[in-house]
Design an enzyme around this catalytic site. Sequence first.
Site, PDB file in Angstrom:
ATOM      1  N   THR A 313       0.842  -1.205   0.000  1.00 15.32           N
ATOM      2  CA  THR A 313       0.000   0.000   0.000  1.00 15.32           C
ATOM      3  C   THR A 313       0.875   1.252   0.000  1.00 15.32           C
ATOM      4  O   THR A 313       0.635   2.199  -0.753  1.00 15.32           O
ATOM      5  CB  THR A 313      -0.931   0.012   1.236  1.00 15.32           C
ATOM      6  OG1 THR A 313      -1.720  -1.172   1.215  1.00 15.32           O
ATOM      7  CG2 THR A 313      -1.841   1.228   1.231  1.00 15.32           C
ATOM      8  N   TRP A 316       2.721   1.510  -3.335  1.00 18.18           N
ATOM      9  CA  TRP A 316       1.801   1.892  -4.415  1.00 18.18           C
ATOM     10  C   TRP A 316       1.718   3.421  -4.514  1.00 18.18           C
ATOM     11  O   TRP A 316       1.612   3.977  -5.606  1.00 18.18           O
ATOM     12  CB  TRP A 316       0.407   1.317  -4.142  1.00 18.18           C
ATOM     13  CG  TRP A 316      -0.614   1.660  -5.190  1.00 18.18           C
ATOM     14  CD1 TRP A 316      -0.900   0.963  -6.316  1.00 18.18           C
ATOM     15  CD2 TRP A 316      -1.474   2.813  -5.209  1.00 18.18           C
ATOM     16  NE1 TRP A 316      -1.881   1.588  -7.044  1.00 18.18           N
ATOM     17  CE2 TRP A 316      -2.256   2.732  -6.397  1.00 18.18           C
ATOM     18  CE3 TRP A 316      -1.666   3.902  -4.371  1.00 18.18           C
ATOM     19  CZ2 TRP A 316      -3.201   3.700  -6.732  1.00 18.18           C
ATOM     20  CZ3 TRP A 316      -2.608   4.861  -4.697  1.00 18.18           C
ATOM     21  CH2 TRP A 316      -3.365   4.747  -5.876  1.00 18.18           C
ATOM     22  N   HIS A 317       1.786   4.081  -3.359  1.00 17.59           N
ATOM     23  CA  HIS A 317       1.643   5.535  -3.358  1.00 17.59           C
ATOM     24  C   HIS A 317       2.857   6.259  -3.944  1.00 17.59           C
ATOM     25  O   HIS A 317       2.743   7.407  -4.358  1.00 17.59           O
ATOM     26  CB  HIS A 317       1.367   6.047  -1.945  1.00 17.59           C
ATOM     27  CG  HIS A 317      -0.063   5.886  -1.540  1.00 17.59           C
ATOM     28  ND1 HIS A 317      -0.549   4.724  -1.001  1.00 17.59           N
ATOM     29  CD2 HIS A 317      -1.125   6.732  -1.628  1.00 17.59           C
ATOM     30  CE1 HIS A 317      -1.846   4.868  -0.759  1.00 17.59           C
ATOM     31  NE2 HIS A 317      -2.225   6.068  -1.139  1.00 17.59           N
ATOM     32  N   GLY A 318       3.993   5.623  -3.940  1.00 21.49           N
ATOM     33  CA  GLY A 318       5.143   6.304  -4.528  1.00 21.49           C
ATOM     34  C   GLY A 318       6.433   5.552  -4.323  1.00 21.49           C
ATOM     35  O   GLY A 318       6.572   4.766  -3.380  1.00 21.49           O
ATOM     36  N   PHE A 467       0.353   9.332  -8.197  1.00 29.83           N
ATOM     37  CA  PHE A 467       0.388   7.928  -7.765  1.00 29.83           C
ATOM     38  C   PHE A 467       0.046   6.986  -8.913  1.00 29.83           C
ATOM     39  O   PHE A 467      -0.336   7.382  -9.957  1.00 29.83           O
ATOM     40  CB  PHE A 467      -0.557   7.719  -6.588  1.00 29.83           C
ATOM     41  CG  PHE A 467      -0.248   8.649  -5.459  1.00 29.83           C
ATOM     42  CD1 PHE A 467       1.057   8.786  -5.000  1.00 29.83           C
ATOM     43  CD2 PHE A 467      -1.224   9.433  -4.903  1.00 29.83           C
ATOM     44  CE1 PHE A 467       1.349   9.671  -3.983  1.00 29.83           C
ATOM     45  CE2 PHE A 467      -0.944  10.306  -3.877  1.00 29.83           C
ATOM     46  CZ  PHE A 467       0.341  10.422  -3.425  1.00 29.83           C
TER      47      PHE A 467
END
Lengths: 467, 367
Positions: A313, A316-318, A467
Amino acid sequence: MLFSSISFIYYFLPIVLILYFIVPKKMKNLILLMASLIFYFFGEPIYCILLVFSSLSGYLHGIWIHKLKNTTYKKIPLISSIVIGIGLLMVFKYTNFFIININYIFHSELALLRIVLPIGISFYTFQILSYTIDVYRNEVEVQKNFLNFATYVSLFPQLIAGPIVRYQTIEKELTDRKHSFENFAYGINRFIIGLSKKVLIANTIGEIGEIFASMNEKTVVIYWMMAIGFMLQIYFDFSGYSDMAIGLGRIFGFHFQENFNYPYISKTITEFWRRWHISLGTWFRKYVYIPLGGNRVSYIQWIRNILVVWFLTGFWHGAKWNFIIWGLMFAILLMLEKWILKHLFKRLPSIFSHLYVILIVMLSFVIFNSNSLYESIKNIMGMFGLLKIPFMNQETFYYFRSYLFVLIIAVIGTTPLLKYTIKTIKKYKIGEILTNIVEPFIYIILLLIITGYLIDSSFNPFLYFRF
Amino acid sequence: MKNKYKNIVITISFMMMITGLMLTNVVIPDKNLSHSERRRLKSMPNLSIKTLLDGQFFEDLESYFLDQFVMRDEFRCLKAISRLYLLNQLDHNDVYIVKNGVYKIEYPLKENSIRHAAYKLNDIYNQYLSGMNVYYSVIPDKNYFVAEKNGYLSMDYELMKDILHTNVENMTYINLFDSLSITDYYRTDIHWRQDKILHVAKKIIKQMNLDDENSDVSYTEKKLYPFYGSYYGQSALPIQPDTITYLTNDMIEKAILYDYESKSYGDVYNPELFDSLDAYSLFLSGPKSLISIENPESTSNKELVLFRDSFGSSIAPLLLEGYAKIYLVDLRYIATDLLGDYIHFRKNQDVLFLYSTEILNNSMMLK
């Protein structure tokens, strides 16, 4: 193209709406697909090819999986689909992250790639994977019409910043959906509310970040303003985008899953993640956490599952370490809640659990918003007076006064207070009549004010575009 | 109203609004200029394969849509009103309103910039002005009079003066801070009003030890209306415009302005430029790197070299009475090293550095 742009609201949208509603039913998806490709081409001309390739890949893999569905080889196309999808994501989003870390560990000098992150790749990749995995699991029918499948992947309302619409949720609506004034009006309401959240609240509060960056002498209060401001900005920015996406989807007859449900009123972090970016949480739960065994496994395996999901998670954001730490922080907190905190907070007044969530989420967003770990630590130290800075000065006081009202509005907006108030008013006959009369005027006035803001502003991309 | 009708009303009004505005934008001819914003508006970008693929075309297209949107000024006004009165913010794009006057925040004091300005003055002195009568003065910006007492950000003007006094060498300071008040400035513009600064001109003349024999020189007032100052457009609010009153007499009308850059002659005032994007350009024809004003009526042979910004354009005609020639140097547009090619610096010249606080606080622009 941005939803919050003149080109979208006053050129793209009216043309698409008119074309969409005048063509016969069988041509509606074609119009949506063409519009979506133009929408994407406006922001990412070159990467349009990648979008089309990814759609084609998902479509062909779906058919391949379907053809092998009763054989032992059906895992091959599934793995192929995942490798291609995740592979493209790795190449375009994470390559430089890996190169930087390899260079750091091995003291090598590998050159960074000159790759620009294609807008929305994280969102549409996950959507395509949801389709191929669900076809593999026999949870959805294979889509044999490429036009319909490409429309699903590239559907412009949710293409570039979610919500992550799983194929399963709109499978039927891709070919058979209802158009009505009710849907249209609801869609407009959600779209204008989302636009207001983004343009009037998120962008205005976002100015605090620019003020913070330009300040010569920072204070404890400005560090707090920055932290609270970003926490509110990211909520209004992202939930505003989701509102717009859901609203636009509804105009065209699609029912997208809600993505936010007042997350800041949560009493635990577990609850927070049930209310924040719901479509992402659902995706990871359905396609990673449950397949790993969920919580019906040994303690050690459960801890592994939690760590894997929250590592992913965060990642996934960066492609930065602070996002990974941000994700893992939540993993640890969720475990602590399950073991200790849940029992502790049951004995305390609920205000303590609310404060705990607000504080933890705020600090998590300080980490999230920082460019490096060092900056995260410095910002948190600044908030708690651990840097040698004054508590308040003339400049901070000025901006505190200038942004106080909008911050208060934003805080109220994070609660269901307004929703319940309107609901209560509507319980009375006269209240319902009045709200029905006033509502259209409010939306038009809001749209006019937003237009003023857009005309007087410069470029204002959404935070979740990265993202 | 039933939900059913409400939905129809919302749908139709929304569609009419977005479609109506789209069609109006398409039909109404494009404008070249925005007088309120004092700038050229974007025109339809040219389409090419390159600009299409690198995204430049779409960026330019959005800018074009923004600039050419019908009732642009009214929409900007709506935003300003919403920001100041709906969201209760204290300023709009750093612009704020006090008693129908428009102000722009100049904050914080950039100490390095002030020091840089002081060193710049010293460098010029050492390069060209040794042994001459050299003066310097600072024109306070409008914030000096209103910001602090009305709760707006106000830079430390005392510290600014201290830094200058400590670092500027060989020059005499002329204090204008106590000679000006807020009514000496335009409400909608950054500048001071020429009709209100006669006493300032006299103070400068007196402090530079000029003969005061012409002190009863009289002027005729000429008025031009409406004057939308530079802050007017930035505020985007419906504020009453100013009137420009300029002072003239025979001496000024006979004076000859020479522009060293375009090598052309002209008049001290150019009222035709009142209708240009910057109406203040009527004074000395606007921003110029180097100009001179010759005064054929002068009985002395004294000259003044005025290092100045735009504030100098309106006060220079009022200083003309004491000089045969005034050189006006704007270091934002000409490098210091080039000055010797155009001005013969000599002992019978007075030299005055006259800069506003905005320029001193952003002095890196001085070449």
